[in-house]
Design an enzyme around this catalytic site. Sequence first.
Site, PDB file in Angstrom:
ATOM      1  N   HIS A 225       0.944  -1.160   0.015  1.00  0.00           N
ATOM      2  CA  HIS A 225      -0.063   0.115  -0.081  1.00  0.00           C
ATOM      3  C   HIS A 225       0.899   1.336  -0.038  1.00  0.00           C
ATOM      4  O   HIS A 225       1.796   1.323   0.703  1.00  0.00           O
ATOM      5  CB  HIS A 225      -0.814  -0.059   1.248  1.00  0.00           C
ATOM      6  CG  HIS A 225      -2.135  -0.877   0.919  1.00  0.00           C
ATOM      7  ND1 HIS A 225      -3.236  -0.899   1.474  1.00  0.00           N
ATOM      8  CD2 HIS A 225      -2.407  -1.921   0.272  1.00  0.00           C
ATOM      9  CE1 HIS A 225      -4.112  -1.454   1.334  1.00  0.00           C
ATOM     10  NE2 HIS A 225      -3.555  -2.471   0.530  1.00  0.00           N
TER      11      HIS A 225
ATOM     12  N   TYR B 117      -9.489   5.640   7.093  1.00  0.00           N
ATOM     13  CA  TYR B 117      -9.697   6.068   8.559  1.00  0.00           C
ATOM     14  C   TYR B 117     -10.933   7.187   8.431  1.00  0.00           C
ATOM     15  O   TYR B 117     -10.342   8.351   8.066  1.00  0.00           O
ATOM     16  CB  TYR B 117      -8.313   6.566   9.019  1.00  0.00           C
ATOM     17  CG  TYR B 117      -7.299   5.442   9.341  1.00  0.00           C
ATOM     18  CD1 TYR B 117      -6.703   5.043   8.346  1.00  0.00           C
ATOM     19  CD2 TYR B 117      -7.191   5.034  10.478  1.00  0.00           C
ATOM     20  CE1 TYR B 117      -5.578   4.114   8.528  1.00  0.00           C
ATOM     21  CE2 TYR B 117      -6.188   3.966  10.682  1.00  0.00           C
ATOM     22  CZ  TYR B 117      -5.346   3.574   9.728  1.00  0.00           C
ATOM     23  OH  TYR B 117      -4.311   2.369   9.855  1.00  0.00           O
TER      24      TYR B 117
ATOM     25  N   PRO C 129      -4.558   0.490  18.438  1.00  0.00           N
ATOM     26  CA  PRO C 129      -4.314  -0.024  17.229  1.00  0.00           C
ATOM     27  C   PRO C 129      -4.506   0.948  16.030  1.00  0.00           C
ATOM     28  O   PRO C 129      -4.155   0.695  14.823  1.00  0.00           O
ATOM     29  CB  PRO C 129      -5.591  -1.029  16.752  1.00  0.00           C
ATOM     30  CG  PRO C 129      -6.590  -0.917  17.874  1.00  0.00           C
ATOM     31  CD  PRO C 129      -5.874   0.141  19.047  1.00  0.00           C
TER      32      PRO C 129
ATOM     33  N   LYS D 170       0.829   0.149  15.032  1.00  0.00           N
ATOM     34  CA  LYS D 170       2.108   0.085  15.310  1.00  0.00           C
ATOM     35  C   LYS D 170       2.567  -1.020  16.199  1.00  0.00           C
ATOM     36  O   LYS D 170       3.968  -1.333  16.350  1.00  0.00           O
ATOM     37  CB  LYS D 170       2.448   1.218  16.306  1.00  0.00           C
ATOM     38  CG  LYS D 170       2.724   2.594  15.040  1.00  0.00           C
ATOM     39  CD  LYS D 170       4.203   2.470  14.658  1.00  0.00           C
ATOM     40  CE  LYS D 170       3.964   3.429  13.221  1.00  0.00           C
ATOM     41  NZ  LYS D 170       3.954   2.819  11.931  1.00  0.00           N
TER      42      LYS D 170
ATOM     43  N   TYR E 130       3.658   6.703  10.186  1.00  0.00           N
ATOM     44  CA  TYR E 130       2.928   5.759   9.852  1.00  0.00           C
ATOM     45  C   TYR E 130       3.580   4.580   9.033  1.00  0.00           C
ATOM     46  O   TYR E 130       3.557   3.180   9.402  1.00  0.00           O
ATOM     47  CB  TYR E 130       1.606   5.983   8.890  1.00  0.00           C
ATOM     48  CG  TYR E 130       0.573   4.932   8.559  1.00  0.00           C
ATOM     49  CD1 TYR E 130      -0.769   5.115   9.448  1.00  0.00           C
ATOM     50  CD2 TYR E 130       0.652   3.803   7.741  1.00  0.00           C
ATOM     51  CE1 TYR E 130      -1.636   3.961   9.472  1.00  0.00           C
ATOM     52  CE2 TYR E 130      -0.136   3.000   7.919  1.00  0.00           C
ATOM     53  CZ  TYR E 130      -1.538   3.120   8.532  1.00  0.00           C
ATOM     54  OH  TYR E 130      -2.412   2.129   8.474  1.00  0.00           O
TER      55      TYR E 130
HETATM   56  C1  PHB Z   1      -6.164  -4.239  10.510  1.00  0.00           C
HETATM   57  O1  PHB Z   1      -6.125  -4.442   9.481  1.00  0.00           O
HETATM   58  O2  PHB Z   1      -6.760  -5.118  11.085  1.00  0.00           O
HETATM   59  C2  PHB Z   1      -5.808  -2.756  10.881  1.00  0.00           C
HETATM   60  C3  PHB Z   1      -5.176  -2.017   9.976  1.00  0.00           C
HETATM   61  C4  PHB Z   1      -4.859  -0.551  10.309  1.00  0.00           C
HETATM   62  C5  PHB Z   1      -4.866  -0.255  11.644  1.00  0.00           C
HETATM   63  C6  PHB Z   1      -5.642  -1.148  12.466  1.00  0.00           C
HETATM   64  C7  PHB Z   1      -6.017  -2.368  12.292  1.00  0.00           C
HETATM   65  O3  PHB Z   1      -4.720   0.834  11.940  1.00  0.00           O
END
Ligand code: PHB
Length: 393
Positions: A74, A203, A295, A299, A387
Amino acid sequence: MQHHTTVGIIGGGPAGLLLARLLHNHGIDCVVLESRERDYVEQRQRAGILEQGTVDVLRSCGAGERLDREGLVHDGIELRWNRRSHRVDFPALTGGRRVWVYAQTEVVKDLIALQLAEGAPLLFGAHVHAVEGADTDRPVVRYRHEGREKTLSCDYVIGCDGFHGVTRSAFPEQARRTYERVYPFSWLGILADVAPSCEELIYAHSPRGFALHSMRSPEVSRLYLQVPNGTDPADWSDERIWDELEARFAVDGDWKLERGPVTSKAVLPMRSFVTEPMRWGRVLLAGDAAHIVPPTGAKGLNLAAADVIVLARALAHLEETGSTALLDAYSDTCLRRVWRAEHFSWFMTTTLHTDPAQSDFDTRLQISQLDRIAASPHAAAELAENYAGLEIG
Ligand code: PHB
C-alpha cells in the site's frame, strides 16, 4: 525436570517467534515456551500493517516468501471527515516508503512453520508461572508442560508474553515505572466475506464515532467501529454494523460500501501503556509485555519487531565479543522508538475518535487538524513518516 538454554523466550507470538529466528541465524540456542495451543496463536487477530523494516527482517530470516506473494503493498491511506476525503501518499511524502497489508495471523503461521521445520524447541501449552533470579547469573523459568513441572535455567530470559504475561513481575516493583492511558471507547472489529470497497485503508472521523476500513485479502474485508467500552458484540447484528459503517464512511461523490456475510465479531479495548526499564538484570521484555499502543496507528507488531531486532543484535554482539554494551543500552534504545510510536498512536486515536465527553470545541480542533493535513504537505508528511515507519536506532 531441569534443563538449560542460552536464551529462554517466554511467549510464542510474533515477538518471541521472530526473536527465535534471529537467534537461530546467529547460532544462539533458545527455547520458546508458549502457554496457548498452536491453533489459538495462529488465529489471534491483530492489526495487519507491516513497515518496511518489519518486512526486511521477515525476509532476512526466511519468512518473506508468502508475504511477498500474498501481501498487499500500500502506497497510502485515505482520511475521511465532514463528508470529504484526503489521500496521504506515503512514497511521495517519505522519499519512497510504503507499507504491506499482511495479517499478523499469517506472519505467525509462517514463523511457526519455520521454527518447527528446523527443529528448534517451541513448546505449546507450556504454562510459565514464575521467572526467578533476574539479578543472578542463571535466571530460571518455572513452567508446567504436559502435566509436569519443569525448570528451564537460562543465561538470559526474554519476556515476549504480552501485556498479561508473568515476566514483567520478575522486575522488583520499586524498580519499575509504568505509564498508562485507557481510552473511553473500544473497537468492534469484524471480518466479512466481501471484496474490500477500497484499494487503500480508510480512516474515518465522524460525529457518530471513528470507523476504519481495512482488508485481509482481495476477498476478505476487515472493518472496525468505535463503540462504547463494555459493548457486547451480540448487540450488533450484521445489518446494524453495515448501516453504522455506511453512515460513518459517508462521503460526497459516488463511493459505495459493499456488504457481505460477517464471519467474526469481537470487541477490543484501547490502551496506551509503557513500562520502564525494559531490562532488569538478565531478564528483558519485548513487544506487548513492555508496551501497548492503541491499534489506530497499526504500530504494535512493528514495535515488537523493532525490539527483537535490537535484542538479537545485542545478544549476538555479546556472543561474539563478550561485551554487554549493546544489551546495557537495550532499554534506552528501544524506548526512544516506543515513545515515538506511543505519541503517534495517541495522536491518531485522539484526532479520529469521538470521546463521549468531548465538547464542540474539541471536535473543532480535530477537524482543524484534519484540514491541516489535507492542506499542508508538511503536516501530511509528519503523519506519513510515522505511519510508514521512522528510522530510530
Ligand atoms: C487491520 O487491518 O486490522 C488494521 C489496520 C490498520 C489499523 C488497525 C488495524 O490501524
